[in-house]
Write a protein that holds these residues in place. Structure first.
Motif: not given
Length: 353
Positions: A75-100
């Motif tokens: 998920x993180x890699x997908x949003x990062x790769x899309x950059x400014x074109x990403x349609x993501x509004x909210x990013x939800x993940x599990x574990x504090x390390x992934x949030x970091x």
């Protein structure tokens, strides 16, 4: 309302939301299209509670939820790769390390969640305002009812004592929850102290790390080990299971929250933040507010055995209620991400596979 009723109610809400009468005129159609509101959610969670929450959110607000699901790192890699074109509004993940990790990748917009987070512990909110926790899970200890006496273990540190040699079951070091637990040990004990603890766990393992958290409970029940480290809700899932074998395995162990007189039990989280390039930031904020509201907090407790971040919400789950309350670690969960790389280096040094 129990979890089945809660999900059924949400399904009814979703059906009702999809059954609104269509407009009769072209102008009505264009007005509806102009007023349509959506929120694009990129989530690493796969729980039934979330489906119920999205349905209730749409019914309550009229905002449609477009869901994209993937595991945390993908998920993180997908949003990062899309950059400014990403349609993501909210990013939800599990574990504090992934949030970091998502924060370090620049995926979150800095926001002030204070008005949404009333009653939520300050340790559950990112100090920079990039994300907020909405559900908790604790990394706890389970032990055999037959081979371990109550009180023999009081803290996480006790597990490193040589008396437990050949008696501990635990997952692999690649597991995010183990990484965050060790990161918490780094925060509390320093790198050397955390490494000594991890070495003690390796020395005391009954078998090579393997499986999920339920595997560890099954290992105790089968006599392969006497003690295990796991997240609390896996035990609750087995207690509430319709599978007699799962129920029997859970009945063979006692679960407890360690370090109640010292640091408190380790807590990890699921969290959400507004994406830095969110095309619908207002809708994103409304969804996060809903996740912190009464309905969602109740759903987490009743449907996934997670611990709500708000303590003022009523819910019905006798198995979870029997575990609570407990003293939790007050460490800000953002520090788990700060120390994640150190934890991974320690795992490598001590040979925790």
């Amino acid at each position: 309302m129990n979890s089945v009723k809660l999900l059924a109610a949400a399904a009814g809400l979703a059906l009702a939301a999809c059954s609104q009468p269509a407009t009769d005129s072209a102008s009505g159609d264009s007005e509806a299209a102009a007023e349509a509101r959506v929120v694009n959610v990129y989530s690493a969670r796969h729980y039934s509670s979330d489906a119920a929450i999205y349905a209730a959110f749409t019914e309550s607000t009229g905002i449609e939820v477009n869901l994209v699901s993937a595991n945390g790192d993908q998920l993180i890699e997908r949003v990062r790769a899309d950059g400014e074109r990403s349609p993501a509004d909210v990013i939800i993940t599990v574990d504090a390390a992934r949030l970091h990790r998502a924060e370090q990748a620049g995926l979150f917009a800095s926001a002030d969640y204070s008005d949404l987070a009333s009653g939520i512990g300050a340790n559950l909110i990112d100090p920079e305002g990039y994300w907020v926790s909405f559900a908790k899970r604790s990394r706890v200890i389970a032990y055999s009812n037959d081979r371990v006496q109550p009180g023999e273990i009081a803290t996480y540190e006790d597990l490193a004592d040589p008396r437990w040699e050949g008696r501990i079951c635990v997952r692999e070091s690649g597991n995010a929850y183990n990484q965050s637990l060790l990161a918490a040990m780094v925060a509390h004990l320093g790198e050397d102290g955390a490494q000594a603890w991890a070495q003690g766990i390796v020395d005391n393992m009954a078998r090579e790390p393997q499986g999920g958290d339920r595997t560890q409970i099954n290992g105790i029940a089968a006599g392969e080990c006497d003690v295990a480290i796991l997240n609390h809700y896996y035990y609750a899932m087995m207690v509430n299971s319709e599978d007699p074998a799962a129920q029997a395995a859970a009945a063979a162990v006692t679960l407890f929250f360690p370090s109640q007189e010292t640091t408190g039990a380790h807590v990890n989280v699921s969290g959400a933040g507004i994406a830095v390039n969110a095309p619908h930031p207002e809708e994103a904020r409304e969804l996060i507010a809903f996740f912190l509201g009464d309905y969602a907090q109740r759903a987490f407790a009743e449907m996934t055995n997670e611990i709500p971040v708000r303590g003022d919400v009523s819910w019905d789950n006798p198995t979870l209620a029997a575990m609570l309350p407990f003293t939790e670690d007050s460490l800000n969960v953002s520090e788990l991400g700060d120390h994640n790389e150190t934890a991974q280096r320690i795992f490598d040094r001590v040979g925790w596979q």
